[in-house]
Design an enzyme around this catalytic site. Structure first.
Site, PDB file in Angstrom:
ATOM      1  N   LEU A  20       0.822  -1.211   0.000  1.00  0.00           N
ATOM      2  CA  LEU A  20       0.000   0.000   0.000  1.00  0.00           C
ATOM      3  C   LEU A  20       0.853   1.256   0.000  1.00  0.00           C
ATOM      4  O   LEU A  20       0.450   2.295  -0.487  1.00  0.00           O
ATOM      5  CB  LEU A  20      -0.923   0.024   1.218  1.00  0.00           C
ATOM      6  CG  LEU A  20      -2.068  -0.988   1.226  1.00  0.00           C
ATOM      7  CD1 LEU A  20      -2.757  -0.975   2.568  1.00  0.00           C
ATOM      8  CD2 LEU A  20      -3.051  -0.681   0.117  1.00  0.00           C
ATOM      9  N   GLY A  21       2.019   1.123   0.576  1.00  0.00           N
ATOM     10  CA  GLY A  21       2.868   2.308   0.623  1.00  0.00           C
ATOM     11  C   GLY A  21       4.152   2.020   1.354  1.00  0.00           C
ATOM     12  O   GLY A  21       4.269   1.031   2.075  1.00  0.00           O
ATOM     13  N   GLU A  22       5.112   2.889   1.129  1.00  0.00           N
ATOM     14  CA  GLU A  22       6.392   2.743   1.796  1.00  0.00           C
ATOM     15  C   GLU A  22       6.560   3.905   2.743  1.00  0.00           C
ATOM     16  O   GLU A  22       6.600   5.058   2.319  1.00  0.00           O
ATOM     17  CB  GLU A  22       7.506   2.727   0.757  1.00  0.00           C
ATOM     18  CG  GLU A  22       8.887   2.782   1.328  1.00  0.00           C
ATOM     19  CD  GLU A  22       9.611   1.457   1.271  1.00  0.00           C
ATOM     20  OE1 GLU A  22      10.509   1.249   2.100  1.00  0.00           O
ATOM     21  OE2 GLU A  22       9.277   0.638   0.396  1.00  0.00           O
ATOM     22  N   VAL A  28       3.946  -0.822   4.175  1.00  0.00           N
ATOM     23  CA  VAL A  28       2.572  -1.156   4.566  1.00  0.00           C
ATOM     24  C   VAL A  28       1.968  -2.071   3.495  1.00  0.00           C
ATOM     25  O   VAL A  28       2.021  -1.768   2.307  1.00  0.00           O
ATOM     26  CB  VAL A  28       1.699   0.104   4.687  1.00  0.00           C
ATOM     27  CG1 VAL A  28       0.363  -0.245   5.321  1.00  0.00           C
ATOM     28  CG2 VAL A  28       2.400   1.158   5.515  1.00  0.00           C
ATOM     29  N   LYS A  44       4.980  -3.153   8.478  1.00  0.00           N
ATOM     30  CA  LYS A  44       6.198  -3.829   8.902  1.00  0.00           C
ATOM     31  C   LYS A  44       7.166  -2.770   9.410  1.00  0.00           C
ATOM     32  O   LYS A  44       7.561  -1.872   8.664  1.00  0.00           O
ATOM     33  CB  LYS A  44       6.796  -4.565   7.700  1.00  0.00           C
ATOM     34  CG  LYS A  44       8.057  -5.320   7.975  1.00  0.00           C
ATOM     35  CD  LYS A  44       8.418  -6.136   6.739  1.00  0.00           C
ATOM     36  CE  LYS A  44       9.917  -6.207   6.552  1.00  0.00           C
ATOM     37  NZ  LYS A  44      10.266  -6.809   5.274  1.00  0.00           N
ATOM     38  N   ASP A 136      -0.638  15.860  15.753  1.00  0.00           N
ATOM     39  CA  ASP A 136      -0.389  15.830  14.316  1.00  0.00           C
ATOM     40  C   ASP A 136      -1.705  15.765  13.549  1.00  0.00           C
ATOM     41  O   ASP A 136      -1.846  15.010  12.601  1.00  0.00           O
ATOM     42  CB  ASP A 136       0.511  14.644  13.949  1.00  0.00           C
ATOM     43  CG  ASP A 136       1.178  14.821  12.586  1.00  0.00           C
ATOM     44  OD1 ASP A 136       1.109  15.943  12.036  1.00  0.00           O
ATOM     45  OD2 ASP A 136       1.753  13.858  12.075  1.00  0.00           O
TER      46      ASP A 136
END
Lengths: 415, 324
Positions: A20-22, A28, A44, A136
């Site tokens: 899904l993404g880095e 992910v 991870k 955030d």
């Protein structure tokens, strides 16, 4: 490293799907929980080479999300070690509020805006009740599930508050969402910082563009003051005692109505209470939820009926090609997340341009609608930048060294 | 929930200094030597031990009013999740693997107590606040409700818990610094662990804790309670604080809600200092029997601690290294 047996079993529980993404501290994945059939997002956590074990930001997030269980806060379902890496299992979220705000095909009715704001307030009210500051808040960290429910995510900067005299860093939030007391260097602050940031999100929902787009901390204050007028001592008595206080030339406040021509009176009243200069006088999240804005017509939309970006067609496993990097899901200009990690130590020079990581990323990709932005009523003409709005500010490098010192993150020193 | 910001200015100053709370006044230490107690292994931060020993010998606890009411609306923060509290028998369960090595319940408690001291000693070297110590000790004790000492060497688990707690409590200590001070504190080979050992164990400890990292401690309720009772002078604050420190030599934090532990420490301290708190306790809506039981447990510990000699601890640890 000896992976204990149970971890194998847990890893077998989840069927890995596409990336899904880095993020800065890990990849992910989308995955299927074979026990429940539920779609999940697995993060991870890469163990850094800095010999400092489980990533500090990840640990913060684990610590707080284990305590925070609420319909409007993203759920940490599971955590397990596998092959020496820590994996965090989150509920899968389809999109985020930023994608909604940015999608020009979406029309947000006043009731829709109200619903999104209310869900955000509810999640934040729960955090504050549990003595957690999010620190955030921004549209990109407000994830939206397939049922339309909005949930707060990315607790990597969050902390417990309420201990007396505990000093915190003021280098939190993406700049556009930073409260004036933080910009003046306040070290002791409270839940008001989240309220201010949420007010910015509210304004962004109304305007469909970021409200106060400062290019530096000084400029940010300038933008704030030109919107609401330079604060006077009677408005904010403690202001002059703040560490980085500087006197600004007095500018009067334009009528709020002129900035938000389409908003209702109730919306403007709530907005002005959330944008109160003195953090002590600023409305609390709980009070905001009780504001008449939420009880007056139109009532907040049912989350199920909220407009969301058209889901991208499910990529088939067969045409999933790592080389083509479908991993770049969020457009590169989203590289603005507060990232306390210092990947620079790994000698990876391209890290700087990497897409943002953090926990905001376990969502499906949405259409990159940056090209559509040109028609939007932006405050700046972006045509000279090749039709792309400037990057949202991440914490800049000067800030980051500051962060290293102030965020109690000193442990990752190179030597 | 009550705000957490309700401590005395003195308290605030102390917490900001990131120092350890000094235990009782030196005069008590003097008295402890005259009382002729053998040199106890528990030495750090435990000047109150001697104080309580005196208490044991002479002072009688005041009789308790019979009509103690339910613990329902105590005006202090409650633990968010009661599920973390365990029954005493679960805490006292010696793991089968350890039993096979001949570890008795006594040994088990002794080793945990020794490791609590080890964590404290290490913490004093790397200079973290008391709260980190308390959290680390709690982690260590939680680990051994689930894992064996045979598989999870206490001499590695203890520093790892301190390492993890320092991160969780936002006062990160570098692993290499811990390794440095471990070597400085113990010449014994068996304490020697390297950074990679700590990092490997960190993951295992996280798993054993089921990733629950927030721990509520008695310290927080101490200040508001003392203030409410009108006992918030320096002397009482220091004495109760020291008593709370000592409770981490026991498993109390796993079994009892933190505010009741705080109350027990106030109870002991008020008896010791001849402060009449009967009326104040009576007004609290807490189960005074529990407070009294905790107090007795603490006093029992003070009574028996002098038997916890270095030799007995070493003998217990020795059993762990034996091949069955």
């Amino acid at each position: 490293m000896a992976a204990p047996d149970p971890s194998k079993k847990v890893a077998d529980r989840y069927l890995k799907r596409e990336v899904l993404g880095e993020g800065t501290y890990g990849v992910v994945y989308k995955a299927i929980d074979t026990h429940t059939g539920q779609t999940v997002a697995i993060k991870k956590i890469r163990l850094g080479k800095q010999k400092e074990g489980v990533n500090f930001t990840a640990l913060r997030e684990i610590k707080l999300l284990k305590e925070l269980k609420d319909p409007n806060i993203v759920e940490l379902i599971d955590a397990f070690p596998h092959k020496g890496n820590l994996h965090l299992v989150f509920e899968f979220m389809e999109t985020d509020l930023e994608a909604v705000i940015r999608d020009r095909n979406i029309f947000l009715s006043p009731a829709d805006t109200k619903s999104y704001l209310q869900m955000t307030l509810k999640g934040l009210a729960y955090c504050h009740k549990k003595w957690v500051l999010h620190r955030d808040m921004k549209p990109n960290n407000l994830l939206i599930g397939s049922n339309g429910l909005l949930k707060l995510a990315d607790f990597g900067l969050a902390r417990m508050f309420g201990s007396p005299d505990r000093r915190f860093t003021h280098q939190v939030f993406a700049r556009w969402y930073r409260a004036p007391e933080l910009l003046f260097g306040a070290k002791q602050y409270g839940s008001g910082v989240d309220v201010w940031a949420l007010a910015c999100v509210f304004a962004e929902l109304l305007l469909r563009r970021p409200f106060l787009q400062g290019t530096s901390d000084i400029d940010q204050l300038g933008k704030i003051f030109s919107a609401f007028g330079t604060p006077t001592a009677s408005q904010w008595p403690d202001m002059v005692y703040l560490p980085d206080y500087v006197e600004y030339q007095y500018v009067p406040a334009p009528p709020l109505r002129s900035l938000f021509p389409m908003a209702t009176d109730d919306a403007l009243d709530l907005l002005s209470k959330m944008f109160t200069y003195d953090p002590k006088a600023r409305i609390s999240v709980q009070q905001a939820l009780e504001h008449r804005y939420f009880s007056s017509a139109p009532l907040p939309s049912d989350p199920d009926k909220l407009p969301r970006p058209a889901p991208k067609k499910e990529p088939k496993a067969s045409d999933f090609n790592l080389q083509e990097a479908p991993t770049v899901l969020s457009p590169p200009r989203k590289s603005r997340r507060v990232m306390p990690e210092r990947d620079g130590f790994e000698g990876n020079s391209q890290q700087a341009d990497k897409v943002d990581g953090g926990f905001g990323d376990f969502r499906q990709t949405t259409d990159d609608n940056s090209g559509k932005n040109e028609s939007a009523p932006m405050s700046v003409d972006f045509s000279i930048f090749g039709l792309k709005p400037p990057n949202r500010p991440t914490i800049n490098s000067a800030d980051r060294t500051h962060l290293k010192r102030k965020l109690d993150l000193e442990f990752q020193q190179p030597e | 929930m009550t705000p957490r910001s309700e401590s005395s200015p003195r308290q605030q100053r102390r917490s900001s200094q990131r120092r350890f709370q000094p235990a009782a006044r030196p005069s008590h230490r003097r008295r402890s030597t005259t009382s002729g107690a053998p040199k106890a292994v528990v030495s750090n931060n435990s000047a109150t031990l001697a104080v309580a020993a005196i208490l044991l010998s002479g002072a009688a606890l005041p009789s308790l009013p019979s009509q103690w009411r339910d613990a329902s609306s105590l005006p202090v923060s409650q633990p968010v999740e009661g599920k973390h509290l365990l029954d005493q028998e679960d805490v006292d369960m010696v793991n089968t693997l350890d039993k096979e090595k001949g570890i008795t319940l006594e040994d088990f408690k002794l080793i945990k107590m020794h490791m609590a001291s080890y964590i404290l000693k290490l913490a004093q070297q790397v200079k973290v606040r008391q709260r980190v110590v308390a959290t680390a000790v709690t982690y260590m004790r939680r680990v051994y409700t689930k894992k064996s000492m045979t598989e999870y060497d206490p001499r590695l688990v203890a520093p790892t818990c301190l390492y993890l707690a320092s991160k969780a409590e936002e006062s990160t200590v570098q692993a290499r610094l811990l390794v440095f001070y471990i070597k400085k504190l113990y010449a014994d080979e068996k304490y020697r662990y390297e950074i990679k050992d700590i990092l490997e164990m960190e993951m295992k400890v996280l798993e054993a804790l089921n990733y629950y990292l927030v721990v509520y401690h008695p310290y927080r309720s101490l200040s508001p309670l003392l203030q409410d009772a009108g006992l918030n002078d320096l002397n009482m604050t220091q004495l109760t604080w020291g008593l709370v420190n000592d409770t981490y030599k026991m498993d109390l934090i796993l079994v009892h809600p933190p505010h009741l532990i705080a109350l027990a420490c106030i109870y002991i301290a008020s008896v010791l200092r001849d402060k009449d708190t009967t009326a104040w306790f009576e007004e609290l809506r807490v189960d005074m029997n529990v407070v009294k039981n905790i107090s007795m447990e603490i006093l029992d510990f003070y009574e028996s601690h002098r038997m916890f000699t270095e030799e007995r601890i070493n003998a217990a640890l020795q059993k762990l290294t034996l091949r069955p």
